[in-house]
Design a protein around this motif. Structure first.
Motif: not given
Length: 339
Positions: A159-160, A173-177, A185-189
């Motif tokens: 979840l990144t 990719e990161s684990l935090e915002f 924009g911010i992609m949530a995977n």
């Protein structure tokens, strides 16, 4: 997305298994969650839901979802599954909250999710593995809504977030915002587990009947554990949150903290989670996974629908409340917290 044509060219001549990538427009945004809060109206926090229009507060697993739905917001017209995630909010310097809209690739759409089903890793041009499609009544959840530290989310590294510079950004990719403004924009995977126990269509926590590989990862073709021997497709969500209008740091909190929070108050990003309820008609998904195909899989003769039909499939919110305007607190009374 910019990389997609090259991916299609690379895979179309080499693939031996299915890789689906398709859009689902927004069905409804409201506080309902038939997995975590079954029957509770309203549920604890706001979700954005896509897929079949039989979505409801209970989602009785004994009912035939494809038969219950009369339309779907997904481009494959035989996919009446439901896919949902929490909603992202912006927290302004004055402490008020505003829902962040989603970017969509669907003409005329107002939001949605990009969904993948894969037999092997996205960038594996062979796509050679054989998988068992999910069964009617199957459902799963991934994530931990109470996670607020990197350690707490260590079991869910799949979840990144990606801070997007443009439409083709996929790394890092990161684990935090992200803690800086993201130009596109911010992609949530969200990557769901790929190993099933072969027996249970669900479990009390909606996770225990599924597992990640015993060692390695899905991407490295790690083997399934003996307890969960059945290899299923990897389900991947990409949700692009259109944060551009909130990128002025003069509007961010005065302490310098990043300003985004999930609808249930997690301002760290570690508590990202998502839900999936299977609803493909007949053997449509298995057929697609068994056919050498990429993205829209013409070799498998899938039934698809136009953007107009996807967008026309909507549902009125059962919970009547404001989820979009500037609010002193998040719907349900939540406040942004970092711990």
């Amino acid at each position: 997305m910019q990389w997609l044509p090259f991916l299609v060219l690379a895979l179309s001549s080499l693939s031996s298994g299915g890789l689906l990538r398709f859009q689902c427009s927004q069905l409804v945004v409201q506080r309902l969650d038939p997995l975590v809060d079954p029957g509770l109206v309203p549920s604890s926090h706001v979700h954005q839901i896509v897929g079949g229009n039989s979505f409801n507060a209970t989602m009785d697993p004994k009912k035939d979802m494809p038969g219950e739905s009369t339309c779907t917001t997904c481009s494959f017209s035989e996919d009446f599954s439901n896919y949902w995630t929490a909603v992202l909010y912006f927290r302004a310097r004055n402490g008020t909250y505003k829902r962040v809209p989603q970017k969509t690739q669907i003409d005329g759409g107002v939001g949605g999710i990009t969904v993948y089903y894969m037999t092997d890793a996205l960038y594996d041009t062979t796509q050679k593995s054989k998988v068992t499609a999910f069964k009617t009544g199957f459902r799963m959840f991934v994530g931990d809504v109470n996670a607020r530290t990197k350690q707490a989310v260590s079991n869910f590294r799949q979840l990144t977030y990606t801070c997007m510079k443009d439409s083709g950004t996929r790394a890092p990719e990161s684990l935090e915002f992200p803690n800086q403004p993201c130009p596109f924009g911010i992609m949530a995977n969200v990557r769901f587990p790929t190993c099933w126990d072969g027996v249970n269509l669900d479990s009390p926590d909606h996770m225990s009947h599924m597992s990640y590989p015993a060692n390695g990862t899905f991407e490295s073709q790690g083997p399934c554990p003996a307890s969960h021997p059945v290899h299923t497709p990897q389900v991947l969500f990409e949700v692009v949150w259109d944060t551009k209008q909130f990128n002025n740091k003069a509007d961010w909190p005065t302490d310098g903290s990043q300003p985004f929070t999930w609808a249930f108050g997690d301002a760290t990003g570690y508590a990202s989670h998502a839900d999936y309820v299977f609803g493909w008609k007949g053997d449509a998904l298995q057929r697609l996974m068994d056919t050498s195909c990429v993205v829209n899989c013409p070799a498998a003769n899938p039934k698809t629908q136009s953007n107009a039909k996807m967008n026309a499939c909507t549902q009125k919110a059962v919970v009547k409340e404001d989820v979009d305007g500037w609010m002193p607190s998040l719907p349900g009374g939540h406040m942004a917290k970092y711990s």
